[in-house]
Design an enzyme around this catalytic site. Structure first.
Site, PDB file in Angstrom:
ATOM      1  CG  PHE A  14      33.737  16.494   4.149  1.00 26.87           C
ATOM      2  CD1 PHE A  14      31.957  16.454   4.808  1.00 26.87           C
ATOM      3  CD2 PHE A  14      34.777  16.232   4.806  1.00 26.87           C
ATOM      4  CE1 PHE A  14      32.072  16.978   5.924  1.00 26.87           C
ATOM      5  CE2 PHE A  14      34.226  15.827   6.487  1.00 26.87           C
ATOM      6  CZ  PHE A  14      33.392  16.094   6.745  1.00 26.87           C
ATOM      7  N   GLY A  15      35.058  19.113   3.425  1.00 26.27           N
ATOM      8  CA  GLY A  15      36.350  20.126   4.055  1.00 26.27           C
ATOM      9  C   GLY A  15      35.788  20.012   5.188  1.00 26.27           C
ATOM     10  CE1 TYR A  16      40.484  16.626   8.054  1.00 25.53           C
ATOM     11  CE2 TYR A  16      39.279  15.790   5.981  1.00 25.53           C
ATOM     12  CZ  TYR A  16      40.942  15.777   6.478  1.00 25.53           C
ATOM     13  OH  TYR A  16      41.809  15.857   5.870  1.00 25.53           O
ATOM     14  N   GLY A  17      39.445  20.589   8.196  1.00 28.25           N
ATOM     15  CA  GLY A  17      40.222  21.295   8.344  1.00 28.25           C
ATOM     16  C   GLY A  17      40.289  23.337   7.865  1.00 28.25           C
ATOM     17  CB  SER A  18      43.063  24.464   6.290  1.00 24.76           C
ATOM     18  OG  SER A  18      43.476  23.380   5.301  1.00 24.76           O
ATOM     19  CD  GLU A  91      43.938  18.854   0.928  1.00 21.24           C
ATOM     20  OE1 GLU A  91      44.190  18.221   2.516  1.00 21.24           O
ATOM     21  OE2 GLU A  91      43.738  20.495   1.475  1.00 21.24           O
TER      22      GLU A  91
END
Length: 190
Positions: A14-18, A91
């Site tokens: 799941f990606g929410y930013g870059s 990350e």
């Protein structure tokens, strides 16, 4: 992350930013998805990617409470080890994120478990909810290994718009950054 039997199965990130606009790993599918119990927030002092310890930037974290719309990426099982290694190097460089498996929901009502990186509220880089003036200052001044902080914020916001994801807080930050950069730009005197 899972049993030996699941090591060759496809999995989701799941990606929410870059990660939405620069995932950096191969994937076989992607879809808009929602995570409940967490929200996107400019709540992390960046000491590497978009700032330094002496002049920190401010980057996004998945902080507890609320919900967040982002992108879920399906990764082929044969790419599992390489993808997780890459994500951990990216990350977890200062350990401000915690690697978790979260349930994500798709627009069609289906759902999967996905690997996600959420902010560690006990970490010294956790900024929490800063006053907006302080957020703008940190972002405007932040530069790190991956470039300047305003570009990161604008890229994320522009990508959200292309996906028809509306984030009011990020929209206001970008508006204020743009306003501040217009005031700081030299006037053309003829």
């Amino acid at each position: 992350m899972g049993s030996a039997q699941s090591q060759d199965q496809d999995f989701w990130v799941f990606g929410y930013g870059s990660l939405m606009w620069r995932p950096g790993f191969d994937f076989v599918d992607s879809a808009l998805a929602w995570v409940h119990g967490y929200h996107r927030s400019l709540c992390i002092f960046s000491h590497v990617h978009r700032g330094t310890p002496e002049r920190p930037g401010l980057v996004l974290g998945l902080d507890r409470g609320g919900s967040c719309q982002g992108v879920a990426f399906k990764v082929a099982g044969r790419q599992r080890a390489a993808t997780i290694r890459y994500l951990r190097e990216r990350e977890l460089v200062t350990s401000v994120y915690l690697e978790k498996t979260l349930g994500v929901r798709f627009a069609d009502g289906g759902g999967v478990n996905a690997l996600a990186y959420v902010v560690d509220r006990t970490h010294s880089q956790y900024a929490g909810r800063l006053p907006q003036e302080e957020m703008i200052r940190l972002i405007a001044e932040g530069v790190g290994q991956n470039g300047d902080n305003p570009a990161y914020v604008r890229n994320t916001y522009e990508h959200l718009l292309r996906l028809d994801i509306h984030d009011a807080e990020l929209a206001e930050v970008v508006r204020r950054l743009d306003s501040a950069s217009c005031r700081a730009a030299p006037k053309n005197r003829s």
